[in-house]
Design a protein around this motif. Sequence first.
Motif, PDB file in Angstrom:
ATOM      1  N   GLN A 203       0.844  -1.180   0.000  1.00  0.00           N
ATOM      2  CA  GLN A 203       0.000   0.000   0.000  1.00  0.00           C
ATOM      3  C   GLN A 203       0.889   1.243   0.000  1.00  0.00           C
ATOM      4  OE1 GLN A 203      -2.451   0.268   3.483  1.00  0.00           O
ATOM      5  NE2 GLN A 203      -0.749   0.350   4.918  1.00  0.00           N
ATOM      6  N   ASP A 204       0.459   2.256  -0.744  1.00  0.00           N
ATOM      7  CA  ASP A 204       1.203   3.506  -0.780  1.00  0.00           C
ATOM      8  C   ASP A 204       1.094   4.214   0.567  1.00  0.00           C
ATOM      9  OD1 ASP A 204       1.931   3.154  -3.445  1.00  0.00           O
ATOM     10  OD2 ASP A 204       0.068   4.058  -4.158  1.00  0.00           O
ATOM     11  N   VAL A 205       2.175   4.844   0.971  1.00  0.00           N
ATOM     12  CA  VAL A 205       2.228   5.562   2.242  1.00  0.00           C
ATOM     13  C   VAL A 205       2.505   7.035   1.954  1.00  0.00           C
ATOM     14  CG1 VAL A 205       3.432   5.814   4.449  1.00  0.00           C
ATOM     15  CG2 VAL A 205       3.024   3.529   3.499  1.00  0.00           C
ATOM     16  N   LYS A 206       1.660   7.902   2.450  1.00  0.00           N
ATOM     17  CA  LYS A 206       1.844   9.336   2.271  1.00  0.00           C
ATOM     18  C   LYS A 206       2.666   9.897   3.436  1.00  0.00           C
ATOM     19  CE  LYS A 206      -2.443  10.072  -0.312  1.00  0.00           C
ATOM     20  NZ  LYS A 206      -3.721  10.805  -0.354  1.00  0.00           N
ATOM     21  N   TYR A 207       3.526  10.859   3.116  1.00  0.00           N
ATOM     22  CA  TYR A 207       4.309  11.492   4.163  1.00  0.00           C
ATOM     23  C   TYR A 207       3.781  12.898   4.435  1.00  0.00           C
ATOM     24  CZ  TYR A 207       6.832  13.355   0.077  1.00  0.00           C
ATOM     25  OH  TYR A 207       7.159  13.940  -1.113  1.00  0.00           O
ATOM     26  N   LYS A 208       4.025  13.375   5.665  1.00  0.00           N
ATOM     27  CA  LYS A 208       3.506  14.674   6.094  1.00  0.00           C
ATOM     28  C   LYS A 208       4.475  15.800   5.776  1.00  0.00           C
ATOM     29  CE  LYS A 208       3.247  15.297  10.516  1.00  0.00           C
ATOM     30  NZ  LYS A 208       2.808  15.204  11.940  1.00  0.00           N
ATOM     31  N   THR A 209       5.760  15.587   6.058  1.00  0.00           N
ATOM     32  CA  THR A 209       6.771  16.619   5.797  1.00  0.00           C
ATOM     33  C   THR A 209       7.991  16.002   5.132  1.00  0.00           C
ATOM     34  OG1 THR A 209       7.744  16.357   8.008  1.00  0.00           O
ATOM     35  CG2 THR A 209       6.024  18.032   7.749  1.00  0.00           C
ATOM     36  N   PHE A 210       8.696  16.822   4.345  1.00  0.00           N
ATOM     37  CA  PHE A 210       9.925  16.438   3.636  1.00  0.00           C
ATOM     38  C   PHE A 210      10.890  17.609   3.781  1.00  0.00           C
ATOM     39  CE2 PHE A 210      12.662  16.402  -0.075  1.00  0.00           C
ATOM     40  CZ  PHE A 210      12.949  15.069  -0.293  1.00  0.00           C
ATOM     41  N   LYS A 211      11.875  17.472   4.684  1.00  0.00           N
ATOM     42  CA  LYS A 211      12.811  18.558   4.963  1.00  0.00           C
ATOM     43  C   LYS A 211      14.208  18.145   4.532  1.00  0.00           C
ATOM     44  CE  LYS A 211      10.124  20.286   8.895  1.00  0.00           C
ATOM     45  NZ  LYS A 211      10.126  20.584  10.356  1.00  0.00           N
ATOM     46  N   LEU A 212      14.785  18.939   3.613  1.00  0.00           N
ATOM     47  CA  LEU A 212      16.104  18.627   3.048  1.00  0.00           C
ATOM     48  C   LEU A 212      17.118  19.670   3.503  1.00  0.00           C
ATOM     49  CD1 LEU A 212      16.867  17.449  -0.528  1.00  0.00           C
ATOM     50  CD2 LEU A 212      18.143  19.378   0.413  1.00  0.00           C
ATOM     51  N   LYS A 213      18.309  19.193   3.906  1.00  0.00           N
ATOM     52  CA  LYS A 213      19.383  20.086   4.327  1.00  0.00           C
ATOM     53  C   LYS A 213      20.704  19.583   3.765  1.00  0.00           C
ATOM     54  CE  LYS A 213      21.707  21.990   8.405  1.00  0.00           C
ATOM     55  NZ  LYS A 213      21.771  21.990   9.900  1.00  0.00           N
ATOM     56  N   ASN A 214      21.420  20.486   3.066  1.00  0.00           N
ATOM     57  CA  ASN A 214      22.742  20.165   2.556  1.00  0.00           C
ATOM     58  C   ASN A 214      23.779  20.673   3.558  1.00  0.00           C
ATOM     59  OD1 ASN A 214      22.086  18.947   0.004  1.00  0.00           O
ATOM     60  ND2 ASN A 214      21.441  20.976  -0.695  1.00  0.00           N
ATOM     61  N   ASN A 215      24.452  19.739   4.209  1.00  0.00           N
ATOM     62  CA  ASN A 215      25.442  20.067   5.234  1.00  0.00           C
ATOM     63  C   ASN A 215      26.816  20.173   4.574  1.00  0.00           C
ATOM     64  OD1 ASN A 215      27.298  20.030   7.383  1.00  0.00           O
ATOM     65  ND2 ASN A 215      25.906  18.859   8.672  1.00  0.00           N
TER      66      ASN A 215
END
Length: 409
Positions: A203-215
């Motif tokens: 089953q497909d799972v939806k995500y609430k937030t997607f936070k990307l950081k380039n360190n």
Amino acid sequence: MLKLKTNIFILLFACFATANAQTNAYKFKREITGVNSLWHSMKLPDGLYKNANAGFEDLRIFGIKGKDTLEVPYLLKQRADQIISKEIDFKPVNESANANGYYYTFELKNVTEINQINLAFKEANFNWDVTLEGSNSNSEWFTILKDYRILSIKNKDTDYQFTKLSFPDSKYQYLRLMIKSPVKPGLLEALINKTDTVKGTYQDVKYKTFKLKNNTVDKETVIDVALENPVPLSYLKLNAQSHFDFFRPIKIEYATDSFKTDKGMQYNYAPLFEGNISSLEKSEFNFQNTIASKLKITIQNNDNKPLRLNGLALKGNLYEIIARFDNPTLTYALYYGNENVTAPSYEIEKFENEIPSILTAVTIGNQKENLAYSIKIEKPLFENKTWLWALMAVIIALLGWFSYKMLKN
């Protein structure tokens, strides 16, 4: 008349106590409806994972009718992909070279379908294009793969190989592999396989937030993904884009617990997958089905420009219960929420081949608090406000009495 009513009350209370004796250790329950035969299946609802034990040791099905309580034996299944690979016998029959490259010809002992060849080489670092052809006469050749890239890189930062040829099902007596290389490749081994995948249920799972950081300090890209609720996860696909070829270490982790600090909420993580993300392969990663609500994805960039990452896709294998209902007239419910219970052991797992292949699904209702739940955690005496006030009153009374005695003397 009063005595008769008292006896009836005692009988009803005894029945209630007997029925609750097995269920009072579970905080939650969900009613099961639609039971009308011996065997049924049911899909675990997403809302259950938040309150059930991580290993599902606390799942129980009880049927109740009056003073009768029956525990229902069950099997818990997850429908993951099953990969079946069969190695095909062959023998090398020719090895040659010309201006185009180096040729290796193989003859299959039996003409059968194949769809995969795994290659191994002496060289630790190479970047070659290969062409694969098939023939039934060893004279007229048909192209199976053309300009298919294989690669191996080994240094202090990377240890990566991509030497697996995958192609649609093909059926030829002879196979001819051509490698475009300026020097003769040190081909150590070729394994020819027929690989089939029995698709699982996802089953497909939806995500609430997607936070990307380039360190830039640690030279890595970190993505934090939060889900609405804990759900099973076993597949992740990253939308990775770049104008150049890439192959970088990637690590996927999930949060096991959290704690508050001066810097905010912090998480402990456990690994789900460690490997590489590459422009030569699909950015798809499979791992053991795991209940998770928060993910951390780390891509090691080293001295390279970060990749363009714009979202992902998540999937999880469904968990399904197969249960035997010996008495369809009982009222059934699924109970859970007991941290101290061990996993049940039912003998039906030894006779799984006798379970019908086609089962009718029953319905699991909404979560309710189990009113019979009676295991309560008692607070220490000095955390009870009533006892504290009573103790303070006694101390004040004693102090007042001693003060009065002293003043009187």
